[in-house]
Design a protein around this motif. Sequence first.
Motif, short mmCIF file in Angstrom:
data_model
loop_
_atom_site.label_atom_id
_atom_site.label_comp_id
_atom_site.label_asym_id
_atom_site.label_seq_id
_atom_site.Cartn_x
_atom_site.Cartn_y
_atom_site.Cartn_z
N ALA A 1 0.94 -1.09 0.03
CA ALA A 1 -0.11 0.01 -0.05
C ALA A 1 0.95 1.13 -0.02
O ALA A 1 1.12 1.67 -0.67
CB ALA A 1 -1.06 -0.16 1.43
N PRO A 2 1.71 1.41 1.19
CA PRO A 2 2.46 2.59 0.67
C PRO A 2 2.82 2.93 -0.72
O PRO A 2 3.30 4.34 -1.25
CB PRO A 2 3.51 2.19 2.00
N ALA A 3 3.38 2.03 -1.81
CA ALA A 3 4.59 1.66 -3.07
C ALA A 3 3.48 2.08 -3.72
O ALA A 3 3.23 3.48 -4.74
CB ALA A 3 4.91 0.88 -3.26
N ALA B 1 2.86 6.33 -3.30
CA ALA B 1 3.99 7.42 -3.52
C ALA B 1 3.95 7.22 -4.68
O ALA B 1 3.42 8.73 -5.59
CB ALA B 1 5.22 6.51 -3.24
N GLU B 2 3.05 6.39 -5.69
CA GLU B 2 2.85 6.43 -7.42
C GLU B 2 1.85 7.10 -6.83
O GLU B 2 1.33 8.00 -8.22
CB GLU B 2 2.80 4.95 -7.60
N ALA B 3 0.32 7.16 -6.41
CA ALA B 3 -0.53 8.08 -6.45
C ALA B 3 -0.29 9.24 -6.10
O ALA B 3 -0.62 10.52 -7.50
CB ALA B 3 -1.49 8.04 -5.30
N ARG B 4 0.85 9.78 -5.78
CA ARG B 4 1.52 11.64 -5.52
C ARG B 4 2.20 11.12 -6.16
O ARG B 4 1.96 12.76 -6.85
CB ARG B 4 1.70 11.05 -4.24
N ALA C 1 -4.63 5.52 -5.81
CA ALA C 1 -5.03 5.67 -4.57
C ALA C 1 -5.98 4.99 -4.54
O ALA C 1 -5.80 3.99 -3.67
CB ALA C 1 -5.41 7.20 -4.41
N ARG C 2 -6.83 4.69 -5.31
CA ARG C 2 -7.80 3.52 -4.82
C ARG C 2 -7.37 1.95 -4.64
O ARG C 2 -8.03 1.99 -3.70
CB ARG C 2 -9.28 4.17 -6.25
N ALA C 3 -5.86 2.02 -5.62
CA ALA C 3 -5.75 0.81 -4.86
C ALA C 3 -5.02 0.66 -3.49
O ALA C 3 -5.21 -0.86 -3.25
CB ALA C 3 -4.13 0.29 -6.08
N ALA C 4 -4.12 1.56 -3.10
CA ALA C 4 -3.46 1.70 -2.30
C ALA C 4 -4.28 1.43 -0.73
O ALA C 4 -4.60 0.61 0.05
CB ALA C 4 -2.80 2.90 -1.63
N ARG C 5 -5.50 2.21 -0.99
CA ARG C 5 -7.02 2.14 -0.42
C ARG C 5 -7.48 0.69 -0.17
O ARG C 5 -7.80 -0.05 0.84
CB ARG C 5 -7.77 2.92 -0.25
N LEU D 1 -5.58 -2.08 -0.28
CA LEU D 1 -3.99 -2.88 0.19
C LEU D 1 -4.33 -2.86 2.03
O LEU D 1 -4.68 -3.29 2.38
CB LEU D 1 -3.14 -2.14 -0.24
N ASP D 2 -5.14 -1.33 2.11
CA ASP D 2 -4.97 -0.83 3.31
C ASP D 2 -6.16 -0.17 3.92
O ASP D 2 -6.40 1.64 3.46
CB ASP D 2 -3.74 -0.16 3.66
N PRO D 3 -7.35 -0.14 3.94
CA PRO D 3 -8.32 0.28 3.79
C PRO D 3 -7.80 1.52 5.32
O PRO D 3 -9.01 2.59 5.30
CB PRO D 3 -9.46 -0.39 4.65
N ALA D 4 -6.78 1.74 6.01
CA ALA D 4 -6.88 2.55 6.81
C ALA D 4 -6.00 3.41 6.42
O ALA D 4 -5.47 4.36 7.31
CB ALA D 4 -6.76 1.88 8.47
N LEU D 5 -6.00 3.28 5.06
CA LEU D 5 -4.78 4.21 4.82
C LEU D 5 -5.32 5.80 4.73
O LEU D 5 -6.17 5.97 3.16
CB LEU D 5 -4.20 3.87 3.41
N ALA D 6 -5.53 6.35 5.68
CA ALA D 6 -6.10 7.50 5.31
C ALA D 6 -5.15 9.03 4.13
O ALA D 6 -5.78 9.44 3.40
CB ALA D 6 -5.52 9.21 6.47
N GLY D 7 -4.19 8.34 3.92
CA GLY D 7 -3.32 9.26 2.96
C GLY D 7 -3.70 9.35 1.26
O GLY D 7 -3.74 10.20 0.96
N ALA D 8 -4.04 7.87 1.25
CA ALA D 8 -4.84 7.72 0.09
C ALA D 8 -6.06 8.12 -0.08
O ALA D 8 -6.13 8.38 -1.11
CB ALA D 8 -4.44 5.74 -0.02
N LEU D 9 -6.48 7.85 0.62
CA LEU D 9 -7.76 8.79 0.75
C LEU D 9 -8.23 9.95 0.27
O LEU D 9 -8.59 11.15 -0.85
CB LEU D 9 -8.59 8.70 2.16
#
Length: 332
Positions: A13-15, A18-21, A36-40, A42-50
């Motif tokens: 998810a962090p990778a 980073a790609e989304a950013r 960002a949707r893919a990161a979420r 992988l990790d639904p709690a990842l607020a940065g992706a949201l």
Amino acid sequence: AALGEAVRSRAPAPARLAEARRALARGDYAAAAEAARAARGLDPALAGALRVEARARREMGDLSGSLALWTQLLSGRPADAEAVWAVAVLSDRLGRAEAALETLSGPPESPARSGTAGWLALRLGQYGRARDLLETIRGTAEEERFLAFLARARLLAGDRDGAADAARRAVAAAPDDPAAWTVAGDADRSRGLAAAAAGAYRTALSLDANHVPALLGLGDLLLSQGRVDEAVERFEAATRARPGAPEPWNDLGVALRARGELEGARAAYARALEADPEFAPALKNLAILYEKYLGRPGDAVALYDRYLARRPGDEEVLRWRKAARRRAEAGP
């Protein structure tokens, strides 16, 4: 190609975040939203992706989708200043400001929520409520950010001296903000300080030559001084800067009528009503033009009726409507 996709799909998810950013930074909003949707996923709690997906969707023009994401983020972080402001602005643009105001002015309380709710109340014309909400953030870390709004709320609620004080502090806190200088000009003008008001408006325009509130404020001041041609210039500049807003066209109509250009005034009021068919000042001004200047009392009655549907307590307009109706029924 299949191997590349398989490896990419297993990226942590962090990778993917980073790609989304990176995609967001280069303006590739669709790719940013997808990553960002893919990161979420992988990790639904990842607020940065949201947050990244909400920003990307806003830039793509998906305001409803962006609002839903910011609202979701706000539910987990109720004092998140960026999310609070995004929910307010997007709700306002989507016609949901009333609901957002009730949400943000309720618990849990925070300076960011109270200040933003005050801004929404201003947008909705609830000036007393706006002032009360904005007063609660004095002395907090959010105070400077909302000083210009506090000045505006105080001014519209009739507290001229309080507005001037807040405007002075707003200018001191943000000397490069044309909105702060504009509200300072409005506060000075409300207290009869014409020279100080003109100076504040001109400072705002030196920072942003197309700042419409400053153009309108300076134009109104010039018109009140009988400097009609200069006022027309400011109002015309405001219509060029914001052609889809009713206020500049309405003010231009007032100035053109003062200059004796009745057809130009009629066209300007008509443009204001194209922008907002129920804009009360333009309905009233066009009705006055028809009744008192162009000899069209029947057309004036219809416009007075539309105006009174918005402002039923205007006794002066009620009298004008009766007079216009009598003239229309009497005929030429």
